[in-house]
Design an enzyme around this catalytic site. Structure first.
Site: not given
Length: 208
Positions: A82, A92, A144, A170
């Site tokens: 990332e 979510r 994360c 990831h």
């Protein structure tokens, strides 16, 4: 006493039986130790606040040269270091403690974002042949990213950790790349990060 590397992955979440990030970390750590590195591995809970607190404590305790936090990105097609952590929580789905923050900061009054201090392009370039990977421009807004932001905020604000570099990677689900292959790739990326102070000027951007 300072160590070379701190690796972290996550516990299972959202009803899954395993979390591929921890499967990769627990396999990579002993390989790195066999290669002469002092490595600690930590399994983090998928919980806002708690995961970041544990990581911060571990970094301060072990004072590693390098921190690589890993997490699962089930919809991705490869291994994705990332680029940036952002100061927002927007869940979510609830975390494993039932928390589901919406539009909350990770750190109150913290900056909008932090860049990784890992050589993310060099790490992608070093992936073994046949292992898919790319630089990712977003770590999402779930736990994360929360851990990634907490890590970078710590490294940016704690002068005692001035020699520590860190970031987030990831990993895909096991049906895309098997965990043993991901672990081997993680080993290689860690080794590259340890010896690469300045990232390579490679193309790693995206149109969307």
């Amino acid at each position: 006493m300072a160590i070379d590397v701190l690796l972290t992955g996550f516990t299972p979440f959202d009803g899954a039986g395993v979390n591929e990030s921890w499967e990769a970390v627990r396999r990579a750590a002993p390989v790195l130790r066999q290669r002469g590195l002092d490595v600690e591995a930590l399994e983090l809970p998928v919980q806002f606040d708690r995961a970041g607190d544990l990581l911060v404590h571990a970094v301060r305790e072990h004072r590693p040269r390098l921190v690589v936090a890993a997490g699962l990105a089930a919809g991705r097609a490869g291994i994705t270091p990332e680029r940036v952590a952002i100061n927002v929580r927007d869940a979510r789905i609830p975390d494993n403690a039932g928390a589901a923050p919406v539009d909350e900061p990770v750190v109150a009054d913290g900056p909008v974002g932090y860049f990784s201090t890992l050589p993310i392009k060099a790490m992608v370039a070093a992936l073994p042949d046949g292992v898919p990977g790319a630089v990712s421009q977003s770590a999402g807004t779930y736990v994360c990213n929360d851990v990634f932001y907490r890590l970078q905020h710590l490294l940016a604000t704690d002068a005692a950790l001035g020699g520590t570099r860190g970031g987030f990677v990831h990993v895909p689900s096991a049906d895309v790349v098997d965990p043993l292959t991901v672990a081997r790739a993680l080993v290689r990326m860690v080794e590259v990060a340890l010896r690469t102070e300045v990232d390579e000027p490679l193309i790693g951007g995206a149109e969307h």
